[in-house]
Write a protein that holds these residues in place. Sequence first.
Motif, mmCIF file in Angstrom:
data_model
loop_
_atom_site.group_PDB
_atom_site.id
_atom_site.type_symbol
_atom_site.label_atom_id
_atom_site.label_comp_id
_atom_site.label_asym_id
_atom_site.label_seq_id
_atom_site.Cartn_x
_atom_site.Cartn_y
_atom_site.Cartn_z
ATOM 1 N N HIS A 163 0.825 -1.286 0.045
ATOM 2 C CA HIS A 163 -0.042 0.060 0.000
ATOM 3 C C HIS A 163 0.812 1.324 0.023
ATOM 4 N N VAL A 164 1.094 1.970 -1.062
ATOM 5 C CA VAL A 164 2.033 2.896 -1.164
ATOM 6 C C VAL A 164 1.801 4.258 -1.019
ATOM 7 N N LEU A 165 0.285 4.581 -1.577
ATOM 8 C CA LEU A 165 -0.436 5.683 -1.209
ATOM 9 C C LEU A 165 -1.712 5.591 -0.461
ATOM 10 N N SER A 210 12.817 8.334 1.201
ATOM 11 C CA SER A 210 13.000 7.384 0.008
ATOM 12 C C SER A 210 12.026 6.466 0.256
ATOM 13 N N GLY A 211 11.058 5.926 -0.789
ATOM 14 C CA GLY A 211 10.057 5.013 -0.538
ATOM 15 C C GLY A 211 8.952 5.424 0.109
ATOM 16 N N SER A 212 8.778 6.762 0.384
ATOM 17 C CA SER A 212 7.563 7.199 1.008
ATOM 18 C C SER A 212 6.245 7.513 -0.144
ATOM 19 N N GLY A 213 6.494 7.460 -1.469
ATOM 20 C CA GLY A 213 5.775 7.361 -2.202
ATOM 21 C C GLY A 213 5.522 8.807 -3.033
ATOM 22 N N LYS A 214 6.424 9.482 -3.213
ATOM 23 C CA LYS A 214 6.507 10.769 -3.746
ATOM 24 C C LYS A 214 6.378 10.661 -5.272
ATOM 25 N N SER A 215 7.379 9.573 -5.772
ATOM 26 C CA SER A 215 7.166 9.622 -7.433
ATOM 27 C C SER A 215 5.988 8.956 -7.511
ATOM 28 N N THR A 216 5.480 7.989 -6.818
ATOM 29 C CA THR A 216 4.150 7.425 -7.117
ATOM 30 C C THR A 216 2.991 8.506 -7.365
ATOM 31 N N MET A 217 3.115 9.426 -6.549
ATOM 32 C CA MET A 217 2.028 10.188 -6.086
ATOM 33 C C MET A 217 2.296 11.475 -7.648
#
Lengths: 242, 223
Positions: free
Chosen positions: A15-17, A36-43
């Motif tokens: 569950h990334v976001l 890193s890995g907190s979901g910034k790129s995915t957002m």
Amino acid sequence: MIQAKGIHKQFGALHVLKGVDLDVAERELVFIIGPSGSGKSTMLRCLNRLEVPTSGSVVVDGIDLLDPRTDLNHARQRIGMVFQSFNLYPHMTALGNVTLALRKVAGKSRAEADEIGHAALARVGLAERADHRPGQLSGGQQQRVAIARAIALEPRVMLFDEPTSALDPELVGSVLGVMRALRESGMTMVVVSHEMGFARAAADRVMFMDDGLIVEQGPPAQIFEAPLHARTRGFISQIQRH
Amino acid sequence: MGGWERFTETFLNAKVMARYWPDIVSGLGTTIELAALIVVSGLAAGLALAVLRSFGIRVVNWGIIFVVDLFRALPPLVIIVLIYFGLPSIDVVPSGFVSTWLSLALVLMAFSEEIFWAGITAIPRGQWEAARSTGLGFTQTLAHVILPQALRITIPPLTNRTIAITKGTALGSVVAVTEILGQASSAVSNSYNPSPLTLGAAAYLVLFIPVVVFGRWVERKFR
Ligand SMILES: Nc1ncnc2c1ncn2[C@@H]1O[C@H](COP(=O)(O)OP(=O)(O)O)[C@@H](O)[C@H]1O
Ligand SMILES: [Mg+2]
């Protein structure tokens, strides 16, 4: 300009976001930080549908990106994106990189596209490098070509995913300079980065993301000097030590 | 008669060679024609399958993988014989030339599909994402961004594989194709002397040495 509501994104069990809301006004620059890995790129990638959210809604410049009837390729011309690793087309010249979508998507003739392309390269200070291949350019120059490729399409919004993270320190300034100029021209921007100096000088709002959620947000001075949350404090002292 | 004389009499018999060289030259023409057809149709079909595979339609891809594995596993001679002797039983009667062409084109299709596919998947995901983020569609991205890069890295393995398969045209002699080996074999049985085979070997060298040298050059240039 951007209204993203209740964005969830799962990759299988991951569950990334976990319910992110992001509203960006016209001409606003929102700056996103987080581990890193907190979901910034995915957002960020949900904002041009490179990633399809598991649930939530994304509206950019009045276009509902998750509506199956939306002409995605048309919408994407209005949403420029700049990647950490530049992603220039290595088999094309700088001008070729900038004009491909102008010709194939925007339907410009080669002459028109070349004219717009040269102007875009001039805006990022690379008028003289139009005929160079990416391999013949420095990292900073490549990233500026990537910015030119996006702005040539006259986007309404620009998304930056760690645009200077892959650069040698001495090349960071040239890219940030172009981003400053873009910001001063009134471009709406969402920037994922850890360049605090740039954020202080140019950001209207800073968001701190952790573990798929926006933990807190506010003006740069508040987030950097007086964060409310311990996690934000911890993260900021960590990156300032670097 | 000394050993050397016997050797030249057997393998380099001037009289026999003088009589049969026109046949070998005509065989060379047939081999070139057959090889060109195999290369063009085999590579085109292989590329078409690889492109089709990139659309990621599961059932289609299962089919492609099955066909590709089939033609990579079967010995080319077995495919030729199956087509030449097998198809007539369903009232399709291909000539030896067509059987050989089809068989080797299918084999080249199978091997080249794998090579093209490996090339397409070797291109970093970021290239797709950059192109799609500017509004290019899937096929536009494939055509203008992915394939030009993928083709470049496939050229060396493709050249080698193409040469190897094209040499298989000699198998056509089994199904009465009058290519180099076919012509040489019938000349041998007519003259009771193996010298035409020497000519045949020379014809293969004339044809393939430049190709092999070209392959070496390509490999160095595109590595
Ligand atoms: N396509 C994907 N498939 C599976 N997991 C992914 C994918 N993209 C990102 N992730 C995972 O999502 C998490 C968040 O990634 P990302 O958005 O790149 O974080 P950030 O940009 O903040 O470093 C990471 O754990 C990453 O491994
Ligand atoms: Mg990231």
